[in-house]
Motif scaffolding. Structure first.
Motif, PDB file in Angstrom:
ATOM      1  N   GLU A   1      -5.140  -2.940  -2.892  1.00 10.92           N
ATOM      2  CA  GLU A   1      -6.055  -1.875  -3.646  1.00 10.92           C
ATOM      3  C   GLU A   1      -7.139  -1.342  -2.649  1.00 10.92           C
TER       4      GLU A   1
ATOM      5  N   TYR B   1      -7.546  -0.621   0.293  1.00 11.35           N
ATOM      6  CA  TYR B   1      -6.916   0.499   1.064  1.00 11.35           C
ATOM      7  C   TYR B   1      -6.557   1.618   0.292  1.00 11.35           C
ATOM      8  N   LEU B   2      -5.694   1.422  -0.860  1.00 11.06           N
ATOM      9  CA  LEU B   2      -5.508   2.598  -1.938  1.00 11.06           C
ATOM     10  C   LEU B   2      -6.759   3.182  -2.026  1.00 11.06           C
TER      11      LEU B   2
ATOM     12  N   LEU C   1      -6.675   6.325  -9.897  1.00  9.26           N
ATOM     13  CA  LEU C   1      -6.407   5.174  -9.422  1.00  9.26           C
ATOM     14  C   LEU C   1      -7.703   3.991 -10.041  1.00  9.26           C
TER      15      LEU C   1
ATOM     16  N   TYR D   1       3.173   1.914  -3.149  1.00  4.95           N
ATOM     17  CA  TYR D   1       2.393   2.303  -4.471  1.00  4.95           C
ATOM     18  C   TYR D   1       1.978   3.849  -4.229  1.00  4.95           C
ATOM     19  N   TYR D   2       1.446   4.143  -3.016  1.00  2.68           N
ATOM     20  CA  TYR D   2       0.996   5.293  -2.811  1.00  2.68           C
ATOM     21  C   TYR D   2       2.026   6.424  -2.677  1.00  2.68           C
TER      22      TYR D   2
ATOM     23  N   ARG E   1      -7.051  13.010  -5.644  1.00  2.00           N
ATOM     24  CA  ARG E   1      -7.170  11.367  -6.005  1.00  2.00           C
ATOM     25  C   ARG E   1      -8.427  11.004  -6.119  1.00  2.00           C
TER      26      ARG E   1
ATOM     27  N   VAL F   1       0.771  -1.119   0.015  1.00  2.00           N
ATOM     28  CA  VAL F   1       0.035  -0.114   0.031  1.00  2.00           C
ATOM     29  C   VAL F   1       1.089   1.212   0.092  1.00  2.00           C
ATOM     30  N   THR F   2       1.769   1.501   0.799  1.00  2.00           N
ATOM     31  CA  THR F   2       2.515   2.596   1.167  1.00  2.00           C
ATOM     32  C   THR F   2       3.589   2.845  -0.198  1.00  2.00           C
TER      33      THR F   2
END
Length: 541
Positions: free
Chosen positions: A448, A450-451, A396, A328-329, A339, A325-326
């Motif tokens: 994904e 979470y993103l 995203l 990719y973020y 976003r 997660v982090t």
């Protein structure tokens, strides 16, 4: 089994982390138009390794990346989370709040109830004396086992269907356990090992590997099972079994659904062990049961925050998944001024042609001002040409297919926007098929979710439980992409609640003895906005 499910405190070697950071940095600086897939970001180590180093994702760095003020974040979410964990063992537990934009305040009564539950779980959880004594009831005679005076009572969650279905059912099952002072235990499928941290201090929620009932996927736990509550009721079985199975999935019979009648609950209290399988968010039905009305009102004064609070309390990705997660973020989303999350789900049993779904996405996002329109030709003057250093709008896209993000990416690469905005389109993965049995597939799916929950604006697909989880965790009321054949002529509709939908809710009114419109019984339980049929229910404020 519990050890495989819990995140540990192991970290990546420094050189591996530095190398990965350099690769990402060089790629971003290269100006390539294709975003690096999530697969490549996580390929540096095996899935089972705990790759995320807490030192590489400090609170200060995360706050800076989100553009928030440097004020200390509320990592306990208003007291929702217990402070009794070693932070490094599960970094996401206390860092998720740095990325979410919405924080609803939980009621003081909910906080009290959760602390009381944690004490109960510690007292009665696996490998405690009460737990070991209660195991004997599973193999005892029915007369000995089905007694209402057990020191501890248990509710065992059994998995069903994909990750989204599993998570909405898990949160509902936990709420039922809270309401009935039962200890929640999980029969964890192989596909979820190493995915979530333990949520309760000093105790596990996983059934131990030596649990006396084997093959929980098939043994007595299926529709029409002789151990099921619906079977006992339908066949008027007089002698009670030592444990009882609750079948609350989409194919539950009318007899199974009498579980939602007040009159059913006293019988269920006689069992020390209940096993429950569902792929549904059955929480709204609990709000229609008079026996729980007062308790639920105290727990959730804001009715649409049930999953928002309980999901944030229960669902903490392990360090391995949080690393996905982090990383990719930070690589693609952190520097954006805005976003937008777009979640696309096409169901194999009711498919929509690619072109039609793409039209829905474009019509919705542009009509509602979520994405800027593009110019067909380059303008004579360059007034809409973005200045150097302009922060982009990051989009995203999550989907099993790559075509939607490819088309959007090409559209904003080949044409200028009418507003002069820069739009970047990113998709972490595209597995083509849902593979719930695979750990790696579920790890990416959870990452994904979470993103998506970190979005400023969210667009989801109708009927998708994957989207439900993201919107509720993030505290978002999404724009719902409607099926092209929905009959309304609209591409999307704005949700008026962030709660998931209970798709196959009961229609029988136990007190009246007849079928009624359950969406008109109380003001806070109404029909879902994203369904073409009338029996889906959802919580509203």
């Amino acid at each position: 089994m519990a050890a495989k499910f819990v995140g540990g405190s192991a970290t990546q070697p420094f050189l591996l982390a530095a190398s990965l950071t350099l690769v990402i940095l060089l790629f971003v600086l290269s100006g390539a138009t294709r975003n690096l897939p999530l697969d490549l970001l996580i390929r540096s180590g095996s899935y089972s390794a705990l790759e995320q180093d807490p030192k590489n994702c400090s609170s200060e760095a995360a706050v800076a990346s989100t553009g928030d003020s440097p004020a200390k974040p509320d990592k306990l979410l208003g007291g929702l989370l217990s402070p009794d964990f070693e932070e490094a063992s599960c970094v996401s537990r206390y860092q998720s709040s740095l990325f979410w934009h919405s924080n609803r305040t939980p009621s003081s009564y909910l906080l009290h109830k959760l602390r009381s539950y944690e004490a109960l779980h510690k007292k009665c959880g696996p490998n405690t004396e009460p737990f070991n004594r209660s195991l004997q009831q599973l193999t005892a005679s029915a007369a000995a086992a089905a007694g209402g005076n057990s020191e501890c009572k248990y509710l065992v969650w059994l998995p069903s269907d994909g990750l989204g279905n599993q998570l909405i059912a898990l949160v509902s099952t936990f709420l039922y356990a809270l309401l009935n002072d039962r200890v929640l235990l999980l029969s964890i499928p192989m596909g979820l090992h190493g995915t979530f941290c333990e949520p309760f201090p000093d105790s596990s929620w996983a059934l131990p590997s030596d649990f006396p009932i084997y093959n929980l996927d098939t043994h007595d736990f299926y529709s029409k099972s002789p151990r099921s509550y619906g079977y006992l009721l339908e066949n008027k079985v007089a002698s009670l079994p030592p444990y009882l199975y609750l079948h609350l999935s989409h194919d539950a019979s009318d007899y199974d659904k009498t579980f939602y009648c007040d009159d059913a609950q006293p019988l269920l209290q006689n069992f020390a062990w209940l096993f429950l399988r569902s792929n549904q968010y059955f929480t709204p039905a609990l709000f229609l049961m008079p026996r729980y009305d007062q308790e639920l009102s105290k727990l959730f004064p804001e009715k649409e925050t049930v999953f928002h609070h309980l999901g944030r309390y229960l669902l903490h990705p392990t360090n391995a998944v949080w690393g996905y997660v982090t990383r990719y973020y930070e690589a693609y989303l952190a520097s954006a001024k805005d976003r937008v999350g777009i979640q696309v789900r096409n169901f194999p049993n009711a498919p929509v042609k690619f072109e039609l779904m793409l039209d829905q996405i474009i019509n919705c996002t542009m009509k509602e001002g979520i994405l800027p329109e593009t110019q067909l030709e380059a303008p004579a003057n360059s007034s809409t040409t973005p200045a150097m250093g302009t922060k982009p709008k990051a989009v995203l896209v999550t989907s099993l297919q790559i075509g939607y993000s490819d088309t959007l990416q090409a559209m904003y690469y080949e044409r200028a926007t009418a507003t002069g905005e820069v739009v970047g389109v990113f998709q972490p993965s595209h597995d083509e098929l849902q593979r719930t049995e695979r750990q790696g597939h579920n790890a990416k799916a959870l990452a994904e979710i979470y993103l998506l929950s970190f979005s400023d604006t969210l667009v989801t697909s109708a009927f998708s439980t994957f989207g439900y989880v993201a919107q509720a965790l993030g505290g978002l009321r999404p724009w719902i992409l409607l099926r092209p054949d929905n009959g309304s002529g609209k591409a999307c509709r704005r949700a008026s609640s962030m709660e998931p939908c209970f798709h196959f809710a009961p229609t029988y009114d136990c007190k009246a003895g007849r079928v009624v419109d359950k969406g008109k019984v109380v003001p806070h339980v109404r029909h879902c906005e994203d369904l073409n049929f009338d029996w889906g229910l959802k919580l509203f404020d």
